[in-house]
Structure formats: C-alpha cells, structure tokens
Design a protein around this motif. Structure first.
Motif, PDB file in Angstrom:
ATOM      1  N   SER B 153       0.821  -1.224   0.000  1.00 37.58           N
ATOM      2  CA  SER B 153       0.000   0.000   0.000  1.00 37.58           C
ATOM      3  C   SER B 153       0.842   1.255   0.000  1.00 37.58           C
ATOM      4  CB  SER B 153      -0.925  -0.003   1.213  1.00 37.58           C
ATOM      5  OG  SER B 153      -1.649  -1.212   1.247  1.00 37.58           O
ATOM      6  N   LYS B 154       2.070   1.164   0.533  1.00 32.34           N
ATOM      7  CA  LYS B 154       2.946   2.340   0.561  1.00 32.34           C
ATOM      8  C   LYS B 154       4.056   2.237  -0.471  1.00 32.34           C
ATOM      9  CE  LYS B 154       2.015   2.885   5.473  1.00 32.34           C
ATOM     10  NZ  LYS B 154       2.424   2.336   6.772  1.00 32.34           N
ATOM     11  N   SER B 155       4.012   1.223  -1.319  1.00 32.83           N
ATOM     12  CA  SER B 155       5.051   1.003  -2.326  1.00 32.83           C
ATOM     13  C   SER B 155       6.448   1.024  -1.705  1.00 32.83           C
ATOM     14  CB  SER B 155       4.967   2.048  -3.450  1.00 32.83           C
ATOM     15  OG  SER B 155       3.740   1.914  -4.124  1.00 32.83           O
ATOM     16  N   GLY B 159      10.658  -2.875   3.048  1.00 32.44           N
ATOM     17  CA  GLY B 159       9.567  -3.113   3.989  1.00 32.44           C
ATOM     18  C   GLY B 159       9.898  -4.234   4.940  1.00 32.44           C
ATOM     19  N   PRO B 160       8.945  -4.623   5.753  1.00 32.11           N
ATOM     20  CA  PRO B 160       7.598  -4.041   5.833  1.00 32.11           C
ATOM     21  C   PRO B 160       7.600  -2.812   6.725  1.00 32.11           C
ATOM     22  CG  PRO B 160       7.809  -5.832   7.390  1.00 32.11           C
ATOM     23  CD  PRO B 160       9.106  -5.758   6.666  1.00 32.11           C
ATOM     24  N   CYS B 161       6.466  -2.129   6.772  1.00 30.53           N
ATOM     25  CA  CYS B 161       6.294  -1.047   7.725  1.00 30.53           C
ATOM     26  C   CYS B 161       5.782  -1.660   9.025  1.00 30.53           C
ATOM     27  CB  CYS B 161       5.325   0.006   7.187  1.00 30.53           C
ATOM     28  SG  CYS B 161       3.608  -0.548   7.181  1.00 30.53           S
ATOM     29  N   GLY B 162       5.553  -0.830  10.021  1.00 35.09           N
ATOM     30  CA  GLY B 162       5.101  -1.334  11.314  1.00 35.09           C
ATOM     31  C   GLY B 162       3.659  -1.790  11.299  1.00 35.09           C
ATOM     32  N   LYS B 168      -1.215  -9.567   7.129  1.00 34.48           N
ATOM     33  CA  LYS B 168      -2.138  -8.632   6.476  1.00 34.48           C
ATOM     34  C   LYS B 168      -1.625  -7.198   6.570  1.00 34.48           C
ATOM     35  CE  LYS B 168      -4.957 -11.861   5.390  1.00 34.48           C
ATOM     36  NZ  LYS B 168      -5.010 -12.287   3.976  1.00 34.48           N
ATOM     37  N   CYS B 169      -2.039  -6.387   5.619  1.00 30.75           N
ATOM     38  CA  CYS B 169      -1.649  -4.979   5.587  1.00 30.75           C
ATOM     39  C   CYS B 169      -2.545  -4.178   6.525  1.00 30.75           C
ATOM     40  CB  CYS B 169      -1.774  -4.455   4.166  1.00 30.75           C
ATOM     41  SG  CYS B 169      -1.543  -2.679   4.025  1.00 30.75           S
ATOM     42  N   GLU B 170      -1.992  -3.114   7.073  1.00 36.65           N
ATOM     43  CA  GLU B 170      -2.766  -2.332   8.044  1.00 36.65           C
ATOM     44  C   GLU B 170      -3.981  -1.642   7.438  1.00 36.65           C
ATOM     45  OE1 GLU B 170      -0.542   0.850   9.753  1.00 36.65           O
ATOM     46  OE2 GLU B 170       0.333   1.469   7.858  1.00 36.65           O
ATOM     47  N   ILE B 171      -4.029  -1.521   6.128  1.00 39.31           N
ATOM     48  CA  ILE B 171      -5.188  -0.823   5.547  1.00 39.31           C
ATOM     49  C   ILE B 171      -6.456  -1.673   5.604  1.00 39.31           C
ATOM     50  CG2 ILE B 171      -3.781   0.598   3.967  1.00 39.31           C
ATOM     51  CD1 ILE B 171      -5.144  -1.230   1.705  1.00 39.31           C
ATOM     52  N   VAL B 175      -6.414  -7.399   2.786  1.00 39.06           N
ATOM     53  CA  VAL B 175      -5.262  -7.171   1.902  1.00 39.06           C
ATOM     54  C   VAL B 175      -4.017  -7.843   2.476  1.00 39.06           C
ATOM     55  CG1 VAL B 175      -3.790  -5.379   0.877  1.00 39.06           C
ATOM     56  CG2 VAL B 175      -6.254  -4.973   1.126  1.00 39.06           C
ATOM     57  N   ASP B 176      -3.417  -8.726   1.668  1.00 40.63           N
ATOM     58  CA  ASP B 176      -2.164  -9.342   2.094  1.00 40.63           C
ATOM     59  C   ASP B 176      -1.080  -8.283   2.175  1.00 40.63           C
ATOM     60  OD1 ASP B 176      -3.080 -11.961   2.218  1.00 40.63           O
ATOM     61  OD2 ASP B 176      -2.722 -12.296   0.074  1.00 40.63           O
ATOM     62  N   CYS B 177      -0.215  -8.387   3.185  1.00 40.78           N
ATOM     63  CA  CYS B 177       0.983  -7.538   3.221  1.00 40.78           C
ATOM     64  C   CYS B 177       1.975  -8.216   2.290  1.00 40.78           C
ATOM     65  CB  CYS B 177       1.561  -7.460   4.630  1.00 40.78           C
ATOM     66  SG  CYS B 177       3.204  -6.709   4.638  1.00 40.78           S
ATOM     67  N   VAL B 178       2.309  -7.564   1.188  1.00 38.76           N
ATOM     68  CA  VAL B 178       3.195  -8.205   0.220  1.00 38.76           C
ATOM     69  C   VAL B 178       4.586  -8.407   0.816  1.00 38.76           C
ATOM     70  CG1 VAL B 178       4.167  -6.218  -1.025  1.00 38.76           C
ATOM     71  CG2 VAL B 178       3.712  -8.347  -2.240  1.00 38.76           C
TER      72      VAL B 178
HETATM   73  S1  SF4 Z   1       1.514  -3.474   6.033  1.00 40.49           S
HETATM   74 FE1  SF4 Z   1       2.751  -4.409   4.408  1.00 40.49          FE
HETATM   75  S2  SF4 Z   1       1.611  -3.994   2.492  1.00 40.49           S
HETATM   76 FE2  SF4 Z   1       0.755  -2.659   4.090  1.00 40.49          FE
HETATM   77  S3  SF4 Z   1       1.859  -0.760   3.834  1.00 40.49           S
HETATM   78 FE3  SF4 Z   1       2.994  -1.933   5.402  1.00 40.49          FE
HETATM   79  S4  SF4 Z   1       4.537  -3.110   4.294  1.00 40.49           S
HETATM   80 FE4  SF4 Z   1       3.084  -2.333   2.770  1.00 40.49          FE
END
Ligand code: SF4
Ligand code: SF4
Lengths: 115, 222
Positions: B153-155, B159-162, B168-171, B175-178
């Motif tokens: 989601s943040k390109s 990664g990953p972000c926190g 799963k992605c925080e959004i 949505v899978d966290c890639v």
């Molecule tokens: S949770 Fe994963 S997919 Fe979602 S923004 Fe963070 S790194 Fe990207």
C-alpha cells in the motif's frame, strides 16, 4: 397426471438451467415479458454439477439490473424443483402468475404494444 | 491483462441521454478476459440501454460491435461502416479504446463505458487483483519475484512497515501484506540475506514522472 396451470405461461426448454444467461432474461424483458422465472433442478441435484447454482446467480444479477433500470426485481425469479414434482410445477406457475398480476404489466411491454 | 469494470448503468444512461443513435463497442482483448467489455457484455449493455429507452417510451436505436482490439489502428477500420449513422459511441474497451475512436472519428462523440482499474490477473473466477503498476523498470527479482510497488500500500522498497500484522496490511484485513509474502518467499528460496541490502530510491523517470511514455521498435516498423 393432468395438472392445470395458467395458460399465460410460455415454457422454453433448455438442456440445463446453466444454459440460461443474463442476456436471455434481459431479452425477454426487452421484448415485453411481464415476468420470467427459471425452473431448475433441486440444488445439489444438477446433472452438470452446478448449472442451477449458476442460474440462480444470473437471476440475481438480472434482479440487480432491473432495479437499476427502475423496474421491479420480482419480475424475474429462480425456482428449484425436481422432474417428479408435477404438482409443485403447477403451484409455482400459479404463484408466479399471481405475483406478476399484482405487479401489473411490464411498462416495457406496454410501450412495445403501443408503438 | 488490463483490468476494468463497468461504470454504473445510471452514469452511462446520463452520458448518452442526449443522443439517439448509439453504438456500443466492445473489445476482444483484456476486457473480454476480465468479463467487462467483451461480446457478452456488449449484448448486455445494449439490452439495458434498449430497455431503459423503451421504458421512457422511446424507440431504441442501439447497435453493437465487438472489435478484435480497440488499441490497434488497423482494427479501427472495423468501425468505419457501423459508426457512420451513429450519434454517439459507448466504448467498453479499456480507456485506450475510446481514445482511439476519438482519434480516428473526428465527428463522433465517444464515452468510456468502463473504469480502467489496474494491470493484474485473476485470483479465481470473477476475482481480479493488481500486480503491476507499469513503473517502466521492473525490479521484482529483488523481492522474490513479487512487486512491492504495486502490491504494498505504501510502495515500500525496504519493507515491511510497522503496520504489517499476521500477514495482512494495516489498511485492511482483506489485503495481504506483500512484504510478508516477500519474506516468506525469500526464506523458501534461501535468499534471506537479500533483505540486509538497502534498496536505494527508485528512479521514477521511467514511470509517469517522465511524461507520457512511448516504445519504439525499429525492427518492427514498416
Ligand atoms: S503493512 Fe505491508 S503492504 Fe501494508 S503498507 Fe505496510 S509493508 Fe506495505
Ligand atoms: S517493479 Fe514496476 S514493472 Fe515490475 S511489477 Fe512492479 S510496477 Fe510492474
């Protein structure tokens, strides 16, 4: 078994309700049909596994389209019954006819006749 | 493939409202595969338009055609005859199609019948997902073959972000966290060491930041 059902119903035979697509139902509406119902085999009894389940989804899709068009979604319906249920067939025919009569004629058919 | 989805019927009815003679034009390419703008969808949309017009007491005049493709000049010829007496064209190709029609037929009004959504693929029958953002310089080998530009989601390139939680992605829990997928895959490949490398900022000039893009293949030009 000689069963009476309303004479206004026109039966169109298909090998399996899985053959019935969205466009077939829409074409019937377009041509002025007041109501259409798809009579499939009982769920779980499809000879082609899932034809009747697909038909149900397509009927659902047409209901959505009718709503978008400002027409009553009840004009199209899906029923399930087995070939051994003659009385149920007649009952469904009466039920659907009654329902459509309550809705009144399709505005598309009215306009088609007037034109 | 290019993935697209039909615009809501009301929107389309409003677009073509002032026009009497309509042409619905589909495409046998990507939009046939993603069930948005092929022959079948042309038939359905044309029927919907006819029903709507009949309901208004009008005599509908809607023609249908599905081109081989709407993104090649030579296939535009297939429109020449049928478009002649039409007041407006509703193209249900991806948004390249209506632009080709507008470019070729100066005197015709053209409307996009679809929203072109992304470059992707099908996950199962009737479910499509985004896989690539056409950045113009593919680097997915750095990420176990998975694209963080299109699928994070943040390109994030590092990664990953926190926000990554239980895969799963925080959004959204849908949505899978890639980046989880990237870690899992690099682990299976025995390439976890790749993750210690910091991927530098991406040069976005190959993407849209460099202006509209063009590919020229001298070997193919006639
Ligand atoms: S949770 Fe994963 S997919 Fe979602 S923004 Fe963070 S790194 Fe990207
Ligand atoms: S890195 Fe660029 S080209 Fe490769 S899949 Fe991702 S967006 Fe597409």
């Amino acid at each position: 078994m000689r069963l009476q059902y309303p004479t206004n119903i026109r039966v169109i035979m298909v090998p399996c309700t899985g053959r019935v697509d969205v466009i077939h139902l829409l074409n019937a509406i377009e041509e002025g049909a007041d109501g259409i119902y798809v009579a499939g085999c009982l769920e779980g009894d499809c000879h082609y596994i899932s034809g009747n389940l697909k038909a149900r989804k397509r009927v659902g899709q047409v209901k959505k389209i009718l709503t978008e068009l400002g027409l009553e979604p009840e004009r199209v319906e899906m029923y399930n019954l087995s070939a051994a249920q003659g009385p149920r067939f007649a009952e469904i025919a009466r039920e659907m006819t009654e329902k459509i009569k309550n809705l009144g004629p399709s505005p598309i058919g009215q306009k088609a006749k007037a034109a | 493939m290019v993935v697209a989805e039909r615009k809501p019927l009301n929107e389309l009815l409003e677009m073509v409202q002032p026009y009497k003679k309509i042409l619905v034009a589909g495409c046998k390419g990507c939009v046939t595969v993603c069930n948005a703008g092929g022959k079948k969808e042309v038939e359905i949309l044309a029927s919907e338009l006819r029903i709507a017009r009949k309901k208004e007491g009008q005599e509908p005049d809607v023609k249908e055609i599905t081109l081989e493709r709407q993104c090649d000049p030579e296939y535009m010829d297939q429109l020449t005859e049928v478009i002649k007496d039409r007041d407006a064209v509703l193209s249900i190709a991806c948004s390249v199609g209506p632009q080709y029609i507008a470019g070729r037929f100066d005197d015709k009004v053209v409307f996009p019948g679809l929203n072109t959504t992304f470059i992707g693929g099908s996950l199962e029958h009737g479910v499509f997902a985004e896989f690539c953002q056409a950045c113009g310089a593919c680097g997915i080998h750095n990420f176990g073959g998975l694209c963080p530009i299109a699928r994070c989601s943040k390109s994030l390139l590092n990664g990953p972000c926190g926000g990554s939680s239980k895969g799963k992605c925080e959004i959204s829990k849908e949505v899978d966290c890639v980046w989880q997928l990237i870690y899992d895959r690099l682990n299976r490949l025995g390439q976890m060491d790749r993750l210690t490398r910091v991927i530098p900022c991406k040069d976005w000039t190959t993407s849209r930041d460099g202006g509209p893009r063009k590919t020229i293949r001298e070997d193919l030009k006639l």
